[in-house]
Enzyme design. Structure first.
Site, PDB file in Angstrom:
ATOM      1  CD  GLU A 108      11.986  13.058  23.966  1.00 37.05           C
ATOM      2  OE1 GLU A 108      11.275  12.176  23.423  1.00 37.05           O
ATOM      3  OE2 GLU A 108      12.909  12.789  24.733  1.00 37.05           O
ATOM      4  CE  LYS A 150      11.246   9.245  17.025  1.00 36.75           C
ATOM      5  NZ  LYS A 150      11.487  10.282  18.054  1.00 36.75           N
ATOM      6  CG  HIS A 187       6.590   9.414  24.007  1.00 34.59           C
ATOM      7  ND1 HIS A 187       5.228   9.385  23.749  1.00 34.59           N
ATOM      8  CD2 HIS A 187       7.152  10.142  23.000  1.00 34.59           C
ATOM      9  CE1 HIS A 187       4.992  10.048  22.631  1.00 34.59           C
ATOM     10  NE2 HIS A 187       6.124  10.526  22.159  1.00 34.59           N
TER      11      HIS A 187
HETATM   12  N1  PLP Z   1       9.912  11.336  21.396  1.00 38.48           N
HETATM   13  C1  PLP Z   1      10.056  10.041  21.065  1.00 38.48           C
HETATM   14  C2  PLP Z   1      11.136   9.259  21.711  1.00 38.48           C
HETATM   15  C3  PLP Z   1       9.198   9.454  20.123  1.00 38.48           C
HETATM   16  O1  PLP Z   1       9.353   8.166  19.800  1.00 38.48           O
HETATM   17  C4  PLP Z   1       8.196  10.256  19.525  1.00 38.48           C
HETATM   18  C5  PLP Z   1       7.261   9.697  18.553  1.00 38.48           C
HETATM   19  O2  PLP Z   1       7.214   8.540  18.258  1.00 38.48           O
HETATM   20  C6  PLP Z   1       8.119  11.615  19.890  1.00 38.48           C
HETATM   21  C7  PLP Z   1       8.973  12.117  20.838  1.00 38.48           C
HETATM   22  C8  PLP Z   1       7.113  12.547  19.288  1.00 38.48           C
HETATM   23  O3  PLP Z   1       5.846  12.225  19.691  1.00 38.48           O
HETATM   24  P1  PLP Z   1       4.605  13.145  19.290  1.00 38.48           P
HETATM   25  O4  PLP Z   1       4.659  13.360  17.835  1.00 38.48           O
HETATM   26  O5  PLP Z   1       3.435  12.370  19.732  1.00 38.48           O
HETATM   27  O6  PLP Z   1       4.736  14.413  20.065  1.00 38.48           O
END
Ligand code: PLP
Length: 444
Positions: free
Chosen positions: A269, A64, A193
């Site tokens: 993640e 994403k 998270h």
């Molecule tokens: N994992 C999940 C389920 C998320 O919703 C997000 C971001 O919204 C991420 C990982 C990635 O987070 P970051 O970019 O802060 O590492």
């Protein structure tokens, strides 16, 4: 033709930087639209740093954050896994040849058809944080390997996620584990998270500790937890390197103390960690307005600069991701800086990129560089009001490319030719300062 052009990588020899590449493109004199220079080497460097700092933690990149195929393909070539939130993201990642075992369906509230799709293509690991999700999974994918997503919030974060996802680890999680056990589902582990753009390192320690107690509770119920998912929340820019070191120290110590057994697999993640610094945005000033200081006020004239990318394009990150961006003029200026604001190109007054900035005097035709623009920008941008989403021009250092990365990529239709075609949409006769070749990538 457009598709091929967008997938072109420029292999750089000699000394160069993303800004020198931007300068070269801009100095062609015919570039008018905003564009990104994406450095594949930055992604490789971040991957190597991750391996050094967090040797026990396998990164599953959060798609994403930026679903640019160049980034996904580089990460796939390096061997990361992927965190997908939807059927379309799973389709995208598997279309690049990533096997389903390297994908986590990390959306705790999934549509039934997306669960069925995950089941059909073999993406077995998915998260949940509610009863209804367990019921749906029981119905559509009873063999899924489930991660219970618990809430564990950083003291502060750019984008807190706990307000939407994650069950309470004390009051809700034990009941959900029991239900999963009664339904005969496979709870493979725990995920959390801490919030995207988290500003606290210690929270990772709290998360690991909470996960430990839920591993024990799950085992008491006869479940077989074996996977710990530390989620995202890692910083993505060089200026936050020390913070990343601090997080790594906390994570490694917490894993050693709560999960000394190597039979537990640990993943994370990260999104912005891999995406942010690899993308440098170039945007052009196309207009300006001088606002004279009001009579009697002890203030300078304020200049409003209008640039060709705004909050409906790349700078959506100012609104949605709460980023504070900073601009630097592409060409060094001896002039002293003056108070100004920077606005996007649309006819909407919300389209303000920087409310208050200090920049040397600029004219129409001058360019600004915005570093660290790879996270939560491109996939959200829209061509609202007729202004195109910036195109990505990928570059890679020749040494890195021929030193292994090229072999790790999928087969390429290589068309190596000498510059001057720096800007494939142009036919100008440039004399480039860098010798470069282009590689057409066989990404569909
Ligand atoms: N994992 C999940 C389920 C998320 O919703 C997000 C971001 O919204 C991420 C990982 C990635 O987070 P970051 O970019 O802060 O590492």
């Amino acid at each position: 033709m457009k598709v091929v052009e967008e997938q072109r990588i420029r292999v750089m020899e000699g000394s160069w930087s993303p800004v020198s590449v931007i300068r070269e493109i801009v100095e062609s004199g015919v570039q008018e639209d905003p564009f990104y220079v994406m450095d594949l080497g930055e992604v490789v460097a971040r991957y190597q740093q991750w391996k050094e700092l967090l040797p026990r933690v396998e990164p599953f990149y959060a798609v994403k954050c930026n679903d640019d195929k160049l980034l996904l393909t580089t990460l796939a070539a390096l061997g990361t896994g992927f965190d997908c939130a939807s059927k379309a993201e799973i389709e995208l990642v598997t279309s690049l040849g990533v096997p389903p075992e390297r994908i986590i369906f990390a959306n705790p509230a999934k549509m039934a058809s997306h669960i069925r799709y995950a089941s059909a293509v073999g993406v077995d690991v998915m998260t949940f944080d509610s009863e209804i999700e367990l019921m749906k999974i029981k119905q559509y994918m009873p063999h899924a390997q489930l991660l219970i997503r618990i809430r564990c919030d950083a003291a502060s974060a750019q984008c807190p996620l706990g307000i939407k996802f994650g069950c309470d680890p004390v009051t809700e999680a034990p009941r959900l584990l029991k239900l999963a056990s009664v339904l005969g589902l496979d709870v493979a582990g725990v995920s959390f998270h801490v919030g995207s753009g988290a500003a606290e390192a210690a929270v990772f320690g709290r998360g690991v500790q909470l996960a430990r107690s839920l591993f024990s509770a799950a085992r008491d119920l006869g479940l077989r937890p074996r996977l710990l998912d530390l989620g995202g929340g890692y910083p993505g820019i060089a200026a936050q390197h020390h913070f990343m070191l601090e997080i790594a120290e906390v994570v490694n110590a917490a894993l050693e103390s709560h999960f000394p057994e190597r039979s537990v697999r640990v993943v994370a993640e990260p999104g912005r960690y891999f995406a942010a610094a690899a993308y440098t945005l170039a945007a052009m000033v196309h207009s300006k307005r001088e606002i004279p200081a009001k009579e009697g006020e002890d203030a300078d004239t304020h200049t409003m600069y209008f640039i060709n990318d705004g909050v409906y394009g790349s700078f959506n990150c100012v609104l949605y991701d709460h980023q504070i961006v900073s601009a630097e003029p592409l060409h060094d200026r001896a002039d002293s800086v003056l108070p100004c604001s920077v606005w996007g190109p649309s006819c909407d007054a919300l389209d303000c990129v920087m409310e208050s900035a200090l920049l040397p005097p600029l004219d129409a035709g001058d360019w600004l560089v915005f570093r660290d623009m790879g996270a939560y920008t491109i996939p959200i941008a829209s061509p609202f009001n007729g202004f195109p989403v910036p195109r990505v021009r990928a570059v890679v250092d020749a040494g890195l490319w021929t030193g292994g990365l090229r072999e790790a990529w999928p087969p390429l239709d290589e068309e190596c030719r000498a510059a001057p075609d720096l800007t494939p949409d142009l036919t100008s006769d440039l004399t480039p300062t860098h010798r470069a070749v282009f590689v057409e990538c066989a990404l569909k």
